[in-house]
Structure formats: C-alpha cells, structure tokens
Design a protein around this motif. Structure first.
Motif, PDB file in Angstrom:
ATOM      1  N   ILE A  48       0.829  -1.207   0.000  1.00  0.00           N
ATOM      2  CA  ILE A  48       0.000   0.000   0.000  1.00  0.00           C
ATOM      3  C   ILE A  48       0.863   1.255   0.000  1.00  0.00           C
ATOM      4  CG2 ILE A  48      -1.639   1.366   1.356  1.00  0.00           C
ATOM      5  CD1 ILE A  48      -3.046  -1.246   2.075  1.00  0.00           C
ATOM      6  N   GLU A  49       1.958   1.255   0.731  1.00  0.00           N
ATOM      7  CA  GLU A  49       2.859   2.415   0.708  1.00  0.00           C
ATOM      8  C   GLU A  49       3.334   2.695  -0.711  1.00  0.00           C
ATOM      9  OE1 GLU A  49       5.925   1.550   3.562  1.00  0.00           O
ATOM     10  OE2 GLU A  49       4.618   2.000   5.261  1.00  0.00           O
ATOM     11  N   GLY A  50       3.656   1.648  -1.454  1.00  0.00           N
ATOM     12  CA  GLY A  50       4.068   1.809  -2.846  1.00  0.00           C
ATOM     13  C   GLY A  50       2.961   2.364  -3.714  1.00  0.00           C
ATOM     14  N   MET A  51       1.754   1.882  -3.494  1.00  0.00           N
ATOM     15  CA  MET A  51       0.612   2.388  -4.257  1.00  0.00           C
ATOM     16  C   MET A  51       0.374   3.867  -3.974  1.00  0.00           C
ATOM     17  SD  MET A  51      -2.101  -0.796  -4.008  1.00  0.00           S
ATOM     18  CE  MET A  51      -3.324  -0.001  -5.066  1.00  0.00           C
ATOM     19  N   VAL A  52       0.477   4.252  -2.699  1.00  0.00           N
ATOM     20  CA  VAL A  52       0.282   5.654  -2.321  1.00  0.00           C
ATOM     21  C   VAL A  52       1.352   6.522  -2.968  1.00  0.00           C
ATOM     22  CG1 VAL A  52       0.366   7.271  -0.370  1.00  0.00           C
ATOM     23  CG2 VAL A  52      -0.942   5.140  -0.172  1.00  0.00           C
ATOM     24  N   GLU A  53       2.605   6.075  -2.936  1.00  0.00           N
ATOM     25  CA  GLU A  53       3.695   6.816  -3.576  1.00  0.00           C
ATOM     26  C   GLU A  53       3.455   6.994  -5.066  1.00  0.00           C
ATOM     27  OE1 GLU A  53       7.500   5.080  -2.738  1.00  0.00           O
ATOM     28  OE2 GLU A  53       7.262   5.344  -0.568  1.00  0.00           O
ATOM     29  N   ASP A  54       2.847   5.991  -5.689  1.00  0.00           N
ATOM     30  CA  ASP A  54       2.563   6.037  -7.122  1.00  0.00           C
ATOM     31  C   ASP A  54       1.277   6.803  -7.447  1.00  0.00           C
ATOM     32  OD1 ASP A  54       4.831   4.532  -7.554  1.00  0.00           O
ATOM     33  OD2 ASP A  54       3.744   2.637  -7.835  1.00  0.00           O
ATOM     34  N   GLY A  55       0.560   7.242  -6.416  1.00  0.00           N
ATOM     35  CA  GLY A  55      -0.682   7.965  -6.635  1.00  0.00           C
ATOM     36  C   GLY A  55      -1.859   7.079  -7.007  1.00  0.00           C
ATOM     37  N   ALA A  56      -1.734   5.792  -6.773  1.00  0.00           N
ATOM     38  CA  ALA A  56      -2.811   4.849  -7.108  1.00  0.00           C
ATOM     39  C   ALA A  56      -3.917   4.916  -6.059  1.00  0.00           C
ATOM     40  CB  ALA A  56      -2.263   3.433  -7.182  1.00  0.00           C
ATOM     41  N   LEU A  57      -5.123   4.655  -6.489  1.00  0.00           N
ATOM     42  CA  LEU A  57      -6.243   4.584  -5.562  1.00  0.00           C
ATOM     43  C   LEU A  57      -6.226   3.240  -4.849  1.00  0.00           C
ATOM     44  CD1 LEU A  57      -9.075   6.161  -7.724  1.00  0.00           C
ATOM     45  CD2 LEU A  57      -7.805   7.217  -5.852  1.00  0.00           C
ATOM     46  N   ILE A  58      -6.534   3.264  -3.575  1.00  0.00           N
ATOM     47  CA  ILE A  58      -6.544   2.050  -2.773  1.00  0.00           C
ATOM     48  C   ILE A  58      -7.972   1.504  -2.750  1.00  0.00           C
ATOM     49  CG2 ILE A  58      -6.032   1.071  -0.501  1.00  0.00           C
ATOM     50  CD1 ILE A  58      -3.604   2.339  -2.064  1.00  0.00           C
ATOM     51  N   PRO A  59      -8.147   0.217  -3.024  1.00  0.00           N
ATOM     52  CA  PRO A  59      -9.506  -0.336  -3.107  1.00  0.00           C
ATOM     53  C   PRO A  59     -10.178  -0.438  -1.742  1.00  0.00           C
ATOM     54  CG  PRO A  59      -7.894  -2.090  -3.291  1.00  0.00           C
ATOM     55  CD  PRO A  59      -7.125  -0.798  -3.297  1.00  0.00           C
ATOM     56  N   ALA A  60     -11.496  -0.426  -1.770  1.00  0.00           N
ATOM     57  CA  ALA A  60     -12.275  -0.718  -0.571  1.00  0.00           C
ATOM     58  C   ALA A  60     -12.127  -2.200  -0.260  1.00  0.00           C
ATOM     59  CB  ALA A  60     -13.745  -0.372  -0.809  1.00  0.00           C
ATOM     60  N   GLN A  61     -12.345  -2.551   0.983  1.00  0.00           N
ATOM     61  CA  GLN A  61     -12.250  -3.951   1.383  1.00  0.00           C
ATOM     62  C   GLN A  61     -13.413  -4.743   0.795  1.00  0.00           C
ATOM     63  OE1 GLN A  61     -13.581  -5.095   5.339  1.00  0.00           O
ATOM     64  NE2 GLN A  61     -11.664  -6.205   5.605  1.00  0.00           N
ATOM     65  N   THR A  62     -13.099  -5.878   0.205  1.00  0.00           N
ATOM     66  CA  THR A  62     -14.120  -6.812  -0.266  1.00  0.00           C
ATOM     67  C   THR A  62     -14.635  -7.589   0.937  1.00  0.00           C
ATOM     68  OG1 THR A  62     -13.018  -7.024  -2.399  1.00  0.00           O
ATOM     69  CG2 THR A  62     -14.567  -8.764  -1.813  1.00  0.00           C
ATOM     70  N   SER A  63     -15.936  -7.821   0.991  1.00  0.00           N
ATOM     71  CA  SER A  63     -16.493  -8.540   2.139  1.00  0.00           C
ATOM     72  C   SER A  63     -16.005  -9.992   2.143  1.00  0.00           C
ATOM     73  CB  SER A  63     -18.018  -8.511   2.112  1.00  0.00           C
ATOM     74  OG  SER A  63     -18.509  -9.401   1.152  1.00  0.00           O
ATOM     75  N   LEU A  64     -15.937 -10.542   3.329  1.00  0.00           N
ATOM     76  CA  LEU A  64     -15.498 -11.927   3.470  1.00  0.00           C
ATOM     77  C   LEU A  64     -16.445 -12.881   2.757  1.00  0.00           C
ATOM     78  CD1 LEU A  64     -13.432 -13.868   4.627  1.00  0.00           C
ATOM     79  CD2 LEU A  64     -14.772 -13.909   6.746  1.00  0.00           C
ATOM     80  N   ASP A  65     -17.745 -12.584   2.779  1.00  0.00           N
ATOM     81  CA  ASP A  65     -18.714 -13.441   2.079  1.00  0.00           C
ATOM     82  C   ASP A  65     -18.411 -13.514   0.585  1.00  0.00           C
ATOM     83  OD1 ASP A  65     -20.109 -14.022   4.400  1.00  0.00           O
ATOM     84  OD2 ASP A  65     -21.576 -12.419   4.098  1.00  0.00           O
ATOM     85  N   VAL A  66     -18.079 -12.381  -0.012  1.00  0.00           N
ATOM     86  CA  VAL A  66     -17.756 -12.350  -1.442  1.00  0.00           C
ATOM     87  C   VAL A  66     -16.462 -13.114  -1.703  1.00  0.00           C
ATOM     88  CG1 VAL A  66     -17.086 -10.850  -3.360  1.00  0.00           C
ATOM     89  CG2 VAL A  66     -19.022 -10.232  -1.906  1.00  0.00           C
ATOM     90  N   ILE A  67     -15.454 -12.889  -0.881  1.00  0.00           N
ATOM     91  CA  ILE A  67     -14.160 -13.566  -1.063  1.00  0.00           C
ATOM     92  C   ILE A  67     -14.323 -15.078  -0.974  1.00  0.00           C
ATOM     93  CG2 ILE A  67     -11.882 -13.950  -0.031  1.00  0.00           C
ATOM     94  CD1 ILE A  67     -11.964 -10.948   0.800  1.00  0.00           C
ATOM     95  N   MET A  68     -15.035 -15.537   0.044  1.00  0.00           N
ATOM     96  CA  MET A  68     -15.143 -16.979   0.267  1.00  0.00           C
ATOM     97  C   MET A  68     -16.149 -17.644  -0.655  1.00  0.00           C
ATOM     98  SD  MET A  68     -12.695 -17.280   2.264  1.00  0.00           S
ATOM     99  CE  MET A  68     -12.768 -19.051   2.540  1.00  0.00           C
ATOM    100  N   SER A  69     -16.968 -16.865  -1.353  1.00  0.00           N
ATOM    101  CA  SER A  69     -17.895 -17.464  -2.313  1.00  0.00           C
ATOM    102  C   SER A  69     -17.195 -17.854  -3.611  1.00  0.00           C
ATOM    103  CB  SER A  69     -19.059 -16.510  -2.616  1.00  0.00           C
ATOM    104  OG  SER A  69     -18.601 -15.388  -3.346  1.00  0.00           O
ATOM    105  N   ASP A  70     -15.977 -17.379  -3.797  1.00  0.00           N
ATOM    106  CA  ASP A  70     -15.187 -17.751  -4.974  1.00  0.00           C
ATOM    107  C   ASP A  70     -14.686 -19.186  -4.768  1.00  0.00           C
ATOM    108  OD1 ASP A  70     -13.093 -18.197  -6.838  1.00  0.00           O
ATOM    109  OD2 ASP A  70     -12.618 -16.060  -6.887  1.00  0.00           O
TER     110      ASP A  70
END
Length: 92
Positions: A48-70
């Motif tokens: 994340i520090e690298g992303m911030v340095e690069d000016g990238a947007l940081i994603p919102a957290q994906t819910s655990l239900d969505v992650i585990m449904s994969d």
C-alpha cells in the motif's frame, strides 16, 4: 487504521502462502502459519505504501462473504490484516 482480508493457503510440501483478493500481486509466505500471518502484515503495509507513492487509488475492502464465495478460495483460511497508513480509498 484499515483492515483487509488475506487468504492463507498450504499445499503439501510447501510453505504457507498468503495473498490478498483486494491487492493482486501482493503475496508473501512463511514456514509456519504464524510466520505467514506476520509476513502478511508487512507485505500489505509495503504494498500500500508503494501504491500511495505512485498515486494509485486504494480499493475498498471486499467482504469476506464475497471472497469466500469464490470456489478458488474454499480451501483458504481468511485472516484480517490491519495497516496503519493514511490513504485515499476508492469504493466499488
């Protein structure tokens, strides 16, 4: 402080691998489950520090239900990893 889910996976004969659904390419590993969890925190912080340095947007957290449904994640163990940096967040 922000929290994201990491997935810990273990294949026979290998170390414990860790990846983040919300941060493709952010991976780490440890020889024990505990070490993998510690490494996950360091890896996410650095990523994340690298992303911030690069000016990238940081994603919102994906819910655990969505992650585990994969189906690819059914054998993974989900852990929460916190980071303590300030960043801009994008919503899904």
């Amino acid at each position: 402080m922000r929290t994201y889910f990491a997935l810990v996976r273990k294949e026979p004969g290998s170390d414990y691998g860790v990846d983040f659904t919300d941060f493709p390419g952010c991976i780490t590993a440890g020889t024990t489950f505990e070490e993998a969890c510690l490494m996950a925190s360091e890896a996410l912080q650095f990523h994340i520090e690298g992303m911030v340095e690069d000016g990238a947007l940081i994603p919102a957290q994906t819910s655990l239900d969505v992650i585990m449904s994969d189906p690819r994640n059914t054998d993974a163990i989900a852990i929460q990893v916190s980071v303590s940096i300030h960043f801009q967040q994008v919503t899904r």
